[in-house]
Design an enzyme around this catalytic site. Structure first.
Site, PDB file in Angstrom:
ATOM      1  CB  CYS A 145     -12.877   7.651  13.931  1.00  0.00           C
ATOM      2  SG  CYS A 145     -13.269   6.618  15.344  1.00  0.00           S
ATOM      3  CD  GLU A 156     -14.808   1.501  20.581  1.00  0.00           C
ATOM      4  OE1 GLU A 156     -13.694   1.683  20.096  1.00  0.00           O
ATOM      5  OE2 GLU A 156     -15.231   2.152  21.551  1.00  0.00           O
ATOM      6  CG  HIS A 161      -1.936  -0.981   1.256  1.00  0.00           C
ATOM      7  ND1 HIS A 161      -2.928  -1.021   2.197  1.00  0.00           N
ATOM      8  CD2 HIS A 161      -2.173  -2.022   0.448  1.00  0.00           C
ATOM      9  CE1 HIS A 161      -3.708  -2.055   1.971  1.00  0.00           C
ATOM     10  NE2 HIS A 161      -3.258  -2.684   0.929  1.00  0.00           N
ATOM     11  NE  ARG A 219      -5.679  -1.758  19.160  1.00  0.00           N
ATOM     12  CZ  ARG A 219      -6.120  -0.540  18.980  1.00  0.00           C
ATOM     13  NH1 ARG A 219      -5.982   0.035  17.833  1.00  0.00           N
ATOM     14  NH2 ARG A 219      -6.717   0.123  19.929  1.00  0.00           N
ATOM     15  NE  ARG A 256     -12.737   7.532  22.716  1.00  0.00           N
ATOM     16  CZ  ARG A 256     -11.763   6.781  22.234  1.00  0.00           C
ATOM     17  NH1 ARG A 256     -11.997   5.952  21.234  1.00  0.00           N
ATOM     18  NH2 ARG A 256     -10.551   6.860  22.732  1.00  0.00           N
ATOM     19  CG  ASN A 259      -7.951   1.946  15.613  1.00  0.00           C
ATOM     20  OD1 ASN A 259      -7.842   1.768  14.407  1.00  0.00           O
ATOM     21  ND2 ASN A 259      -7.663   3.097  16.178  1.00  0.00           N
ATOM     22  CG  ASP A 260     -11.008  -0.970  20.513  1.00  0.00           C
ATOM     23  OD1 ASP A 260     -10.072  -1.679  20.918  1.00  0.00           O
ATOM     24  OD2 ASP A 260     -11.214   0.171  20.929  1.00  0.00           O
ATOM     25  NE  ARG A 274      -7.961   7.503  20.088  1.00  0.00           N
ATOM     26  CZ  ARG A 274      -7.508   7.447  18.825  1.00  0.00           C
ATOM     27  NH1 ARG A 274      -6.820   8.463  18.319  1.00  0.00           N
ATOM     28  NH2 ARG A 274      -7.728   6.387  18.091  1.00  0.00           N
TER      29      ARG A 274
HETATM   30  C1  PEP Z   1     -11.057   2.583  17.433  1.00  0.00           C
HETATM   31  O1  PEP Z   1     -11.217   1.681  18.249  1.00  0.00           O
HETATM   32  O2  PEP Z   1     -11.081   2.432  16.190  1.00  0.00           O
HETATM   33  C2  PEP Z   1     -10.799   3.958  17.889  1.00  0.00           C
HETATM   34  C3  PEP Z   1     -10.687   4.967  17.051  1.00  0.00           C
HETATM   35  O3  PEP Z   1     -10.631   4.121  19.215  1.00  0.00           O
HETATM   36  P1  PEP Z   1      -9.253   3.905  19.996  1.00  0.00           P
HETATM   37  O4  PEP Z   1      -8.180   3.655  18.969  1.00  0.00           O
HETATM   38  O5  PEP Z   1      -9.076   5.153  20.772  1.00  0.00           O
HETATM   39  O6  PEP Z   1      -9.584   2.712  20.811  1.00  0.00           O
HETATM   40 MG    MG Z   2     -11.600   2.103  20.325  1.00  0.00          MG
END
Ligand code: PEP
Ligand code: MG
Length: 585
Positions: free
Chosen positions: A513, A442, A193, A476, A335, A465-466, A299
């Site tokens: 996000c 998430e 990528h 992760r 958040r 991400n989660d 955050r």
């Molecule tokens: C996510 O989980 O995608 C997220 C943006 O929240 P964080 O990375 O703060 O857990």
């Molecule tokens: Mg998260």
């Protein structure tokens, strides 16, 4: 002169001093000028002092809450901090090799690691984790205020070439390519990528060099010949003359600058909304500069890193108000705190969550009493935050978002607490405007009940991400399974599609996000899946705009339809990268 051959993925001929990035260890290595060795040693010493102060505070806090046995772990770390093999050894490397302090600490850690790996006693061998913890904190404190690779690259004095073990697209999207002229990586192939990104940005690049990051020394003069797939180390005057001629002929390389001010749109006119993810109010300037339309994810738990006083209602109100005013008329999505109990205990000392990379790893795998669950179990903490938010609301465009939600009941309870916070303020004689309330999607449970959740809230934000780690059962933060952390897994694409559809049916906005959005190749696929709102790290926004302007949403939709029928990640990736190569980049 030495020539290393790899795969030229983006043409062009450029020269510069090598800056080394070890992305796996997340540390940058560069040569410091003789005159800056002293200040590098100061950074090292200040890093040690800050680390010692934090460890003492943590020790005291843990001793108070959990007793002396657990606190002893930190006694050992404080002792280690004064071991002559650690900071003094790193200081010697800074002086002898003229490298930056953070890298020197990383080197020392690797030497330590090798010794620990030889130890037979399993108890002693496992103490390596404590050393890693200490070293991580020390590195974080050395780079204080310079938390991202982009910040660190600003420290580099001259035009440079980035040599990395690997370079993720989201990181590449944040580098200032007017200063860094090209890059070479050990890992990668033509369809990497990051390679696609390099072509889009017109940054000369070579990948698949295997061991360039070991062979090249920081500060060494190197040439990237992307056209002929060569990395030339210590180039001859002839080669340098060729580079100079090429520079005269070439137009300005990076077109991204022009993209900052205009809104994002695909080549066939589909408007895409790009907001910024931020952790600190000071990041607002970067978000605005990058051309973010609003803050899609603040955050708020990073407030804890300013110490306990920063969390009282008045201090929080001031922070939120400043942010809303700074972004107005653009919206700011705050958040509510996404911390767990341990982090809360640690943060009574103001000791964690302050760093960039390290913090992200710490955040990686928590699945207990965290996010909205924790807020609901601590109504005082939650209500204080809500009151501060609602008081600040009249100073801009606020949206409130709850993290880590797994069911409708939690949303209803949280909304009641919002209503009672509003009632408190009305009793104080303040007026409270209606505020949109949303949730992060998430947790798989939330994704699978998105249609039900959508009836309760005003917007969704998909936190990949989660979501990825919980859908794929991949922690992760655990290196051993990191290869299984795959945004292109068919289950992830389906789950995103499903959430997007549920939101559209309920006529509520949905954005995404997670880090995924900052990878331009993945971003285009997400547009194909029907998403048109994203929030990402500010540095990735100009590149995203640039890449989106080159692709047609109708092509991306057709691509997504094809990809959704595929069974393996390899096929999906292949299809995606081929398609992007064909229609745009
Ligand atoms: C996510 O989980 O995608 C997220 C943006 O929240 P964080 O990375 O703060 O857990
Ligand atoms: Mg998260």
């Amino acid at each position: 002169m030495q020539r290393l051959t790899g795969i030229g993925v983006s043409p062009g001929l450029v020269s510069g001093r090598a800056v080394m990035l070890n992305q796996r260890a997340q540390v940058l290595r560069y040569r410091v000028a003789e005159s800056r060795v002293g200040s590098e040693l100061d950074r090292l010493e200040q890093g040690r002092a800050r680390t010692r102060d934090q460890l003492r505070e943590i020790r005291a806090s843990i001793a108070r809450r959990r007793g002396p046995d657990l606190a002893a772990i930190f006694d050992a770390q404080i002792l280690m901090l004064d071991d002559p093999m650690l900071v003094p050894r790193a200081a010697k490397l800074v002086c002898d090799q003229r490298v930056n302090a953070e890298w020197a600490v990383q080197q020392v850690f690797e030497e330590f690691s090798a010794i620990f790996d030889e130890i037979v006693d399993p108890y002693l061998r496992e103490r390596k984790g404590d050393v890693a913890d200490l070293v991580g904190r020390l590195k974080m404190n050395i780079r204080q205020g310079l938390s991202t690779p982009r910040d660190l690259l600003r420290e580099v004095d001259e035009a440079s070439i980035l040599i990395a073990d690997e370079l993720t697209p989201s990181l590449a999207a944040q580098v200032d390519w007017t200063k860094v002229r090209g890059f070479a990586t050990d890992a990668g192939s033509r369809t990497y990528h990051t390679a696609i990104l390099a072509r889009s940005l017109e940054v000369p690049a070579i990948v698949g060099l295997h061991d360039a990051s070991r062979i090249v020394q920081p500060g060494q003069l190197v040439v990237i010949d992307g056209t002929n797939s060569e990395l030339i180390v210590d180039p001859s005057p002839d080669v340098l003359a060729r580079v100079a001629r090429a520079a005269d002929e070439a137009a300005a390389p990076v077109a991204v600058e022009h993209d900052r001010a205009r809104p994002a749109m695909t080549a066939d006119g589909v408007r895409i909304r790009l907001d910024a993810n931020i952790e600190f109010p000071d990041d607002l300037a970067a978000a605005r500069y990058a051309g973010a339309e609003g803050i899609g994810l603040y955050r708020s738990e990073f407030i804890f890193s300013d110490g306990p006083d920063a969390v009282d209602e008045e201090a929080q109100y001031r922070t939120y108000r400043r942010m809303l005013e700074g972004m107005a008329p653009g919206p700011v999505t705050v958040r509510t705190f996404d911390v767990d109990e341990d982090q809360l205990a640690m943060n009574d000392t103001g000791a964690t969550l302050g760093g960039g990379w390290g913090a992200d790893q710490e955040r990686g795998s928590r699945q207990g009493l965290r996010g909205l669950r924790l807020s609901l179990s601590r109504p005082e903490l939650f209500q204080t935050q809500l009151r501060a938010l609602l008081r600040a609301a009249s100073h801009g465009t606020l949206r409130i978002m709850f993290p880590f939600v797994s069911g409708v009941e939690q949303i209803r309870e949280a909304k009641q607490l919002v209503a009672s916070a509003a009632a408190d303020l009305v009793r104080r004689g303040l007026s409270v405007p209606p505020i949109p309330i949303g949730v992060m999607i998430e947790i798989p449970a939330a994704a699978y009940t998105a249609d039900l959740l959508a009836r309760e809230v005003d917007f969704f934000t998909i936190g990949t991400n989660d979501l990825i780690q919980y859908c794929l059962a991949v922690d992760r933060a655990d290196e051993r399974v990191s290869l299984l952390y795959q945004p292109l897994h068919p289950s992830i694409l389906r789950v995103i599609l499903m959430v997007g559809r549920a939101a559209r049916r309920a006529r509520i906005p949905v954005s995404l996000c997670g880090e995924m959005a900052a990878d331009p190749a993945l971003l285009t696929l997400l547009v194909g899946l029907g998403l048109t709102e994203f929030s990402m790290t500010p540095g990735a926004i100009p590149v995203a705009k640039h890449v989106l302007a080159d692709v047609r949403a109708s092509d991306l939709k057709a691509l997504a339809r094809r990809v959704l029928r595929m069974a393996t990640i390899e096929d999906i990736e292949h299809e995606l990268l081929n398609a992007l190569g064909r229609f745009a980049l």
